[in-house]
Design an enzyme around this catalytic site. Sequence first.
Site, PDB file in Angstrom:
ATOM      1  N   ASP A  21       0.849  -1.190   0.000  1.00  0.00           N
ATOM      2  CA  ASP A  21       0.000   0.000   0.000  1.00  0.00           C
ATOM      3  C   ASP A  21       0.887   1.243   0.000  1.00  0.00           C
ATOM      4  O   ASP A  21       1.641   1.465   0.949  1.00  0.00           O
ATOM      5  CB  ASP A  21      -0.898  -0.038   1.245  1.00  0.00           C
ATOM      6  CG  ASP A  21      -1.673   1.249   1.436  1.00  0.00           C
ATOM      7  OD1 ASP A  21      -1.870   1.984   0.446  1.00  0.00           O
ATOM      8  OD2 ASP A  21      -2.090   1.509   2.583  1.00  0.00           O
ATOM      9  N   ASN A  23      -0.192   4.517  -0.288  1.00  0.00           N
ATOM     10  CA  ASN A  23      -0.762   5.791   0.172  1.00  0.00           C
ATOM     11  C   ASN A  23      -1.508   5.711   1.500  1.00  0.00           C
ATOM     12  O   ASN A  23      -2.263   6.609   1.846  1.00  0.00           O
ATOM     13  CB  ASN A  23      -1.681   6.385  -0.915  1.00  0.00           C
ATOM     14  CG  ASN A  23      -2.873   5.477  -1.173  1.00  0.00           C
ATOM     15  OD1 ASN A  23      -2.935   4.355  -0.664  1.00  0.00           O
ATOM     16  ND2 ASN A  23      -3.824   5.964  -1.952  1.00  0.00           N
ATOM     17  N   ASP A  25      -4.020   3.928   2.698  1.00  0.00           N
ATOM     18  CA  ASP A  25      -5.454   3.668   2.906  1.00  0.00           C
ATOM     19  C   ASP A  25      -5.723   2.208   3.282  1.00  0.00           C
ATOM     20  O   ASP A  25      -6.880   1.785   3.373  1.00  0.00           O
ATOM     21  CB  ASP A  25      -6.273   4.064   1.666  1.00  0.00           C
ATOM     22  CG  ASP A  25      -5.946   3.199   0.455  1.00  0.00           C
ATOM     23  OD1 ASP A  25      -5.003   2.371   0.544  1.00  0.00           O
ATOM     24  OD2 ASP A  25      -6.621   3.345  -0.582  1.00  0.00           O
ATOM     25  N   ASP A  29      -1.794  -1.208  -3.875  1.00  0.00           N
ATOM     26  CA  ASP A  29      -2.109  -0.441  -5.084  1.00  0.00           C
ATOM     27  C   ASP A  29      -0.987  -0.539  -6.111  1.00  0.00           C
ATOM     28  O   ASP A  29       0.066  -1.128  -5.850  1.00  0.00           O
ATOM     29  CB  ASP A  29      -2.398   1.020  -4.709  1.00  0.00           C
ATOM     30  CG  ASP A  29      -1.381   1.556  -3.732  1.00  0.00           C
ATOM     31  OD1 ASP A  29      -0.172   1.429  -4.030  1.00  0.00           O
ATOM     32  OD2 ASP A  29      -1.768   2.067  -2.653  1.00  0.00           O
ATOM     33  N   ASP A  98      -4.874 -10.337 -15.865  1.00  0.00           N
ATOM     34  CA  ASP A  98      -5.935 -11.291 -15.576  1.00  0.00           C
ATOM     35  C   ASP A  98      -7.115 -10.946 -16.490  1.00  0.00           C
ATOM     36  O   ASP A  98      -7.560  -9.802 -16.517  1.00  0.00           O
ATOM     37  CB  ASP A  98      -6.347 -11.182 -14.103  1.00  0.00           C
ATOM     38  CG  ASP A  98      -6.712 -12.518 -13.502  1.00  0.00           C
ATOM     39  OD1 ASP A  98      -7.498 -13.239 -14.140  1.00  0.00           O
ATOM     40  OD2 ASP A  98      -6.221 -12.837 -12.402  1.00  0.00           O
ATOM     41  N   ASP A 199      -9.220 -16.223 -16.523  1.00  0.00           N
ATOM     42  CA  ASP A 199     -10.027 -16.673 -15.390  1.00  0.00           C
ATOM     43  C   ASP A 199     -11.098 -17.683 -15.826  1.00  0.00           C
ATOM     44  O   ASP A 199     -11.825 -17.430 -16.803  1.00  0.00           O
ATOM     45  CB  ASP A 199     -10.706 -15.423 -14.802  1.00  0.00           C
ATOM     46  CG  ASP A 199     -11.339 -15.663 -13.461  1.00  0.00           C
ATOM     47  OD1 ASP A 199     -10.597 -15.941 -12.504  1.00  0.00           O
ATOM     48  OD2 ASP A 199     -12.575 -15.563 -13.366  1.00  0.00           O
ATOM     49  N   GLU A 254      -7.068 -20.631 -16.706  1.00  0.00           N
ATOM     50  CA  GLU A 254      -7.463 -21.256 -15.438  1.00  0.00           C
ATOM     51  C   GLU A 254      -8.579 -22.222 -15.783  1.00  0.00           C
ATOM     52  O   GLU A 254      -9.679 -21.818 -16.136  1.00  0.00           O
ATOM     53  CB  GLU A 254      -7.960 -20.217 -14.432  1.00  0.00           C
ATOM     54  CG  GLU A 254      -8.172 -20.844 -13.072  1.00  0.00           C
ATOM     55  CD  GLU A 254      -9.190 -20.112 -12.199  1.00  0.00           C
ATOM     56  OE1 GLU A 254      -9.191 -20.357 -10.995  1.00  0.00           O
ATOM     57  OE2 GLU A 254      -9.988 -19.319 -12.720  1.00  0.00           O
ATOM     58  N   HIS A 327      -4.080 -17.088  -5.208  1.00  0.00           N
ATOM     59  CA  HIS A 327      -4.922 -16.317  -4.295  1.00  0.00           C
ATOM     60  C   HIS A 327      -6.198 -17.060  -3.881  1.00  0.00           C
ATOM     61  O   HIS A 327      -6.986 -16.529  -3.112  1.00  0.00           O
ATOM     62  CB  HIS A 327      -5.292 -14.994  -4.971  1.00  0.00           C
ATOM     63  CG  HIS A 327      -6.116 -15.225  -6.197  1.00  0.00           C
ATOM     64  ND1 HIS A 327      -5.620 -15.853  -7.324  1.00  0.00           N
ATOM     65  CD2 HIS A 327      -7.419 -14.957  -6.467  1.00  0.00           C
ATOM     66  CE1 HIS A 327      -6.578 -15.949  -8.229  1.00  0.00           C
ATOM     67  NE2 HIS A 327      -7.684 -15.413  -7.730  1.00  0.00           N
ATOM     68  N   ASP A 328      -6.427 -18.249  -4.413  1.00  0.00           N
ATOM     69  CA  ASP A 328      -7.622 -19.025  -4.068  1.00  0.00           C
ATOM     70  C   ASP A 328      -7.300 -20.220  -3.172  1.00  0.00           C
ATOM     71  O   ASP A 328      -8.194 -21.015  -2.866  1.00  0.00           O
ATOM     72  CB  ASP A 328      -8.292 -19.571  -5.341  1.00  0.00           C
ATOM     73  CG  ASP A 328      -8.832 -18.476  -6.240  1.00  0.00           C
ATOM     74  OD1 ASP A 328      -9.253 -17.423  -5.717  1.00  0.00           O
ATOM     75  OD2 ASP A 328      -8.835 -18.678  -7.477  1.00  0.00           O
TER      76      ASP A 328
END
Length: 559
Positions: A21, A23, A25, A29, A98, A199, A254, A327-328
Amino acid sequence: MERVWWKECVVYQIYPRSFRDSNGDGIGDLNGITEKLDYLKELGVDVIWLSPVYQSPNDDNGYDISDYQAIMKEFGTMEDFDHLLDEMHRRGLRLVMDLVVNHTSDEHPWFLESRSSRDNPYRDYYIWRPARDGKAPNNWGSCFSGSAWEYDRTTDMYYLHLFSRKQPDLNWENPAVRRDVFAMMDWWLDKGVDGFRMDVISLISKDPAFPDGTPGINGYASFNETANGPRVHEYLQEMRREVLDGHDTLTVGECSGVTLEEARKYARSDGRELNMVFQFEHMDVDADGSNKWTDRRFDLRDLKAILTKWQKGLDTVAWNSLFWENHDQPRSVSRFGDDGPYREASAKMLATCLHFMQGTPYIYQGEELGMTNAPFRDISDFRDLDSINAYHELTGQGVFTKEEMLCRLRKKSRDNARTPFQWSDDANAGFTTGNPWIMINPNYREINAREQLAREDSVFHYYQKLIRLRKSLPVMVYGSYDLLLPEDPDLYVYTRTLDEEALLVICNFSSKPRAFSLPEGWRPGEMEPVIGNYPDPSADLRPYEAIVYRKSNGESLCL
Ligand code: GLC
Ligand code: CA
């Protein structure tokens, strides 16, 4: 076998929300990624696959796209994207985007039009069906719990969503859908991106009869049953002709529910469809049929049988992608190794086992540090809609108690892979100066990039060495694979052979020491160690030991 760069490269997957990150928040990003390109360069990877960065209401963290040609506000701007791409290319890194085109967001303008009336020009961009006996058109389930059909009152019909109800499936039968998707791909290729990870691409063609499937534990048929539909190869060949031909890209599909026979078509070496596919059979090694919510450990013999089937089955006719994580999936060291005392040894062992197979290796962010599953306390710690929906559905139906389900989520939830990247032992693991969008794994004080960069025998440096080895050992890329000791419950042993070159890969998947004798044809004195995760070679194997030998042919390896 044809020699090409996408077989020789190593891909690194970034899940932007959790990488860095810039910035404050609390959300990773694009500028955060740009900041860390030198880190990736140092690791030695060649290609970066970015999980979706497009405009999205974030029902499924960017996999629900409302504008394919805009950047998600939280991730930055199109200028930030262009800057990232430039900075990558300047360093010789390629960027794979992706491509999520089985479905859009329900907030995409196409869907807003489509749902507005039965005769809207965009009606056929999606899949609409009338009720069957006053209920959903068939028994298909959404991947994220419940029915795959959502009733829409405006036009009194149901639309199909194999994922959340905010992810309506596109109707690929409609040539206008294909034309618009191809034009969008062209637009990104013109910008200079180097390929696509597609995907759930195995799901884009549906059986027009929409037949019922076999119900799973929640009463619905698994979305996987709809995979490899009748026209999927036709569509991908059209995409190759219309868009990809003439561009030097890496394409990986995928392919949920893919069989070996189907994979041979998707990733066929005549290059008419995709370069390679992600298959998921080894990710189901600890599942019960279509139920992934188990808490049992895998059996190494099953894992070897599956991976060997894919190694042998695609050799010379197609190409494999190699992965333990994305990520899954939960973290591999927690799932297939040991996230306690042998964390580092087992992380290196898993890396060895995977990177020496035939195929293109994928590293998921943090895997190169041996990041682990997270100690989620209760359901409020989870962010993933798959986990949250499954918790409510399966506890609500009485399939599992709340405690049983939490225990399963801690083992299998996708959020295990989504806790922020652990950069340092500074506050919030150096990920953010703000409030992280999901909990940070408290073990960042011990497990973090800064510590590992500074320590020669770290998991990071081991990955670096594996990646470097790939560049100097063609047998590691192109050699054929043969499994030894298929029935051994603890050892994964295989060879790779290319002309005169041969490698012997030995991995101990257990926390116990194991006696080991060299297979026929391998003699001490005629072989040399190439890499290993214990400093001093020994005859027997120690817990989670991995060692790779090379038959010496007189030449020495320069690393
Ligand atoms: C793929 C993605 C996953 C997403 C789903 C729907 O499986 O990897 O994260 O939820 O497709 O797009
Ligand atoms: Ca941010």
